[in-house]
Design a protein around this motif. Structure first.
Motif, short mmCIF file in Angstrom:
data_model
loop_
_atom_site.label_atom_id
_atom_site.label_comp_id
_atom_site.label_asym_id
_atom_site.label_seq_id
_atom_site.Cartn_x
_atom_site.Cartn_y
_atom_site.Cartn_z
N ILE A 15 1.06 -0.46 11.46
CA ILE A 15 -0.10 -1.34 11.38
C ILE A 15 -0.29 -2.03 12.72
O ILE A 15 0.65 -2.59 13.28
CB ILE A 15 0.10 -2.40 10.27
CG1 ILE A 15 0.25 -1.69 8.93
CG2 ILE A 15 -1.07 -3.37 10.23
CD1 ILE A 15 0.50 -2.63 7.80
N ALA A 39 6.32 0.93 3.33
CA ALA A 39 5.58 0.78 2.08
C ALA A 39 6.41 1.32 0.92
O ALA A 39 6.38 0.79 -0.19
CB ALA A 39 4.25 1.50 2.16
N PRO A 58 4.68 -5.57 -8.19
CA PRO A 58 3.53 -6.43 -7.86
C PRO A 58 2.59 -5.75 -6.87
O PRO A 58 2.90 -4.66 -6.37
CB PRO A 58 4.19 -7.67 -7.24
CG PRO A 58 5.51 -7.22 -6.76
CD PRO A 58 5.93 -6.08 -7.64
N ASN A 59 1.47 -6.38 -6.56
CA ASN A 59 0.52 -5.83 -5.58
C ASN A 59 1.24 -5.52 -4.28
O ASN A 59 2.03 -6.32 -3.80
CB ASN A 59 -0.61 -6.82 -5.29
CG ASN A 59 -1.54 -7.00 -6.48
OD1 ASN A 59 -1.81 -8.12 -6.89
ND2 ASN A 59 -2.03 -5.92 -7.01
N GLY A 60 0.97 -4.35 -3.74
CA GLY A 60 1.55 -3.98 -2.45
C GLY A 60 2.99 -3.48 -2.52
O GLY A 60 3.64 -3.27 -1.50
N ALA A 61 3.50 -3.26 -3.72
CA ALA A 61 4.91 -2.86 -3.88
C ALA A 61 5.18 -1.44 -3.40
O ALA A 61 6.30 -1.10 -3.03
CB ALA A 61 5.33 -2.99 -5.34
N LYS A 63 3.52 1.39 -5.18
CA LYS A 63 3.31 2.31 -6.32
C LYS A 63 2.31 3.41 -5.98
O LYS A 63 2.60 4.59 -6.14
CB LYS A 63 2.81 1.53 -7.55
CG LYS A 63 3.71 0.38 -7.95
CD LYS A 63 3.16 -0.37 -9.14
CE LYS A 63 1.84 -1.10 -8.89
NZ LYS A 63 1.92 -2.20 -7.93
N THR A 64 1.12 3.01 -5.51
CA THR A 64 0.10 4.00 -5.20
C THR A 64 0.58 4.94 -4.10
O THR A 64 0.38 6.16 -4.17
CB THR A 64 -1.22 3.30 -4.79
OG1 THR A 64 -1.64 2.48 -5.89
CG2 THR A 64 -2.31 4.29 -4.46
N THR A 65 1.24 4.38 -3.09
CA THR A 65 1.75 5.21 -2.00
C THR A 65 2.72 6.26 -2.54
O THR A 65 2.66 7.43 -2.15
CB THR A 65 2.45 4.32 -0.94
OG1 THR A 65 1.53 3.30 -0.53
CG2 THR A 65 2.88 5.11 0.26
N GLU A 182 -3.09 2.91 -12.65
CA GLU A 182 -3.91 1.86 -13.26
C GLU A 182 -5.14 2.41 -13.99
O GLU A 182 -6.28 2.03 -13.67
CB GLU A 182 -4.33 0.84 -12.19
CG GLU A 182 -3.13 0.26 -11.48
CD GLU A 182 -3.48 -0.92 -10.61
OE1 GLU A 182 -4.28 -1.76 -11.07
OE2 GLU A 182 -2.96 -1.01 -9.50
N HIS A 215 -0.86 -2.96 -14.44
CA HIS A 215 -0.48 -4.38 -14.35
C HIS A 215 -0.56 -5.01 -15.74
O HIS A 215 -0.24 -6.18 -15.90
CB HIS A 215 -1.38 -5.13 -13.37
CG HIS A 215 -1.09 -4.78 -11.94
ND1 HIS A 215 0.05 -5.22 -11.30
CD2 HIS A 215 -1.75 -4.03 -11.03
CE1 HIS A 215 0.05 -4.75 -10.07
NE2 HIS A 215 -1.03 -4.02 -9.89
N MET A 332 11.41 -5.72 4.66
CA MET A 332 10.39 -4.69 4.62
C MET A 332 9.80 -4.43 6.01
O MET A 332 9.59 -3.30 6.40
CB MET A 332 9.28 -5.11 3.67
CG MET A 332 8.24 -4.07 3.52
SD MET A 332 7.18 -4.50 2.15
CE MET A 332 5.62 -4.50 2.92
N1 LIG Z 1 -3.31 3.48 4.70
C1 LIG Z 1 -2.51 2.43 4.86
N2 LIG Z 1 -2.25 1.96 6.11
C2 LIG Z 1 -1.42 0.91 6.28
N3 LIG Z 1 -0.80 0.25 5.30
C3 LIG Z 1 -1.03 0.66 4.04
C4 LIG Z 1 -1.90 1.77 3.75
N4 LIG Z 1 -1.93 1.95 2.41
C5 LIG Z 1 -1.11 1.00 1.88
N5 LIG Z 1 -0.58 0.21 2.86
C6 LIG Z 1 0.38 -0.88 2.66
O1 LIG Z 1 1.53 -0.37 2.01
C7 LIG Z 1 2.03 -1.25 1.05
C8 LIG Z 1 2.07 -0.58 -0.32
O2 LIG Z 1 0.74 -0.32 -0.79
P1 LIG Z 1 0.42 0.37 -2.17
O3 LIG Z 1 -1.03 0.59 -2.24
O4 LIG Z 1 1.31 1.56 -2.34
O5 LIG Z 1 0.86 -0.76 -3.22
P2 LIG Z 1 0.69 -0.82 -4.80
O6 LIG Z 1 2.05 -1.03 -5.36
O7 LIG Z 1 -0.09 0.35 -5.27
O8 LIG Z 1 -0.15 -2.17 -5.00
P3 LIG Z 1 -1.31 -2.54 -6.07
O9 LIG Z 1 -0.60 -2.99 -7.32
O10 LIG Z 1 -2.01 -3.68 -5.41
O11 LIG Z 1 -2.17 -1.34 -6.26
C9 LIG Z 1 1.14 -2.48 1.12
O12 LIG Z 1 1.75 -3.42 1.94
C10 LIG Z 1 -0.15 -1.96 1.73
O13 LIG Z 1 -0.80 -2.97 2.44
#
Ligand SMILES: Nc1ncnc2c1ncn2[C@@H]1O[C@H](COP(=O)(O)OP(=O)(O)OP(=O)(O)O)[C@@H](O)[C@H]1O
Ligand SMILES: [Mg+2]
Length: 338
Positions: A15, A39, A58-61, A63-65, A182, A215, A332
């Motif tokens: 970042i 991430a 939680p948000n940003g944990a 999961k989506t990644t 989600e 969530h 982290m």
């Molecule tokens: N393309 C990207 N470039 C840089 N950082 C990213 C990118 N995508 C996600 N992040 C960062 O990686 C971390 C994990 O994001 P991720 O979307 O996997 O979280 P999440 O668990 O799905 O959260 P949520 O519950 O809000 O959906 C976060 O800190 C996010 O800001």
């Protein structure tokens, strides 16, 4: 071999560092200073065929990644994963035909087509034979009660109706593995329950393997025996949902209704922390080990007309788990990179 095998899976994002203010933003245009963020950080787990596993955090944990890596949308930085024996990011056709990813936040259907045409396009893309297509379509349309909506433009469907169509679109090719990110986000409670009931029935009937993030604890409690919890990209729990409560919740709630209004805060707080007080109804948060002595003490000392002992709501326990792990995981941000 398990149907999903994840080993030390890691995704590092770079970042760009931003200094505050306009000058900072301008400097940022030229500087090449980056911060690394893990991430997803060395996550390992296995899922067996037919399991429905909740993926919490939680948000940003991360999961989506994680789900994006398991679907082959993102390459991992380190570590590896196999889904159905395939490396997802190789994106082999054989793999694509056997898994699906549903994202509640992202529309995958064509907006300007009626739902049924969008579904038919998926038939062509996946090469689903007509007989199978119509059989599966009929079955799901019936289960989700959307027959009269098939001819409506996707853009005109409500959020809940669209989610049902998304699910049908994802399941037409009968995937063996389904990632759901989600799927009930933003839906009203009735629509949430419809989707939840469908997922439950579908999983039972088709032995499909599902990894689900949500969530909403109602989703998780209704669907998942096992949960994996991550925070700051790291796995902090993997096991039965019920175990989280035992392991992480040091307290229970004693709810009492008094007969007699003569009691003071001081007297009560000897037995635990007062979390609610509404005329003669009181809720005390009491250490797990003190429950027996606290309840007998309360019964002896006060005129109690009703007493119940309950577990702390799962939302609150999970909240506690997250905030505990926050204190332990400040690693982290890895440092700077040029
Ligand atoms: N393309 C990207 N470039 C840089 N950082 C990213 C990118 N995508 C996600 N992040 C960062 O990686 C971390 C994990 O994001 P991720 O979307 O996997 O979280 P999440 O668990 O799905 O959260 P949520 O519950 O809000 O959906 C976060 O800190 C996010 O800001
Ligand atoms: Mg997410």
């Amino acid at each position: 071999m398990s149907i999903i095998e994840v080993k030390n899976l890691t995704k590092t994002y770079l970042i760009q560092k931003r200094k505050p203010g306009v000058i900072g933003a301008l400097k940022g245009l030229f500087s090449k200073e980056y911060t690394k963020i893990n991430a997803v950080n060395q996550v390992s787990f296995q899922v067996e065929e037919g399991e429905l596993v909740g993926f919490l955090g939680p948000n940003g944990a991360g999961k989506t990644t994680t789900l994006k890596m398991l679907s082959g949308i993102l390459y991992p930085t380190l570590g590896t994963a196999r889904v159905l024996g395939f490396l997802p990011w190789e994106r082999k056709n054989e793999f694509r035909k056997q898994f699906a990813l549903v994202m509640g936040q992202k529309n995958q259907l064509w907006w300007d087509l009626p739902a049924q045409e969008s579904l038919f396009l998926n038939k062509e893309i996946y090469g689903i034979p007509s007989s199978a297509y119509y059989r599966i379509l009929d079955e799901m349309v019936e289960l989700l009660n959307v027959k009269q909506l098939l001819s409506v433009m996707v853009r005109e469907l409500s959020l809940g109706e669209r989610m049902k169509m998304e699910l049908i679109a994802c399941l037409l090719h009968s995937p063996r593995v389904l990632f759901m990110d989600e799927p009930t986000i933003g839906l009203d409670v009735v629509a949430q329950k419809n989707i939840r009931d469908f997922v439950q029935k579908y999983n039972k009937k088709n032995k499909i393997t599902i990894l689900l993030t949500s969530h909403y604890m109602n989703d998780i409690q209704a669907l998942c025996k096992r949960v994996i919890v991550i925070n700051y990209g790291q796995k902090i729990f993997d096991g039965p949902l019920a175990e989280i409560i035992e392991k992480f919740s040091a307290h229970k709630l004693i709810k009492i209704v008094m007969n007699n209004p003569k009691f003071s805060k001081e007297q009560l707080s000897e037995f635990g922390e007062i979390v609610e007080w509404e005329s003669n109804k009181i809720v005390l948060k009491v250490d797990r080990n003190q429950i027996a002595s606290a309840s007998s003490g309360l019964l002896n000392q006060f005129e109690v007309s009703d007493i119940t002992i309950e577990e702390i709501p799962i939302e609150d326990v999970i909240g506690e788990v997250f905030s505990n792990s926050e204190r332990h995981m400040k690693n982290m941000v890895l440092g700077e990179a040029k």
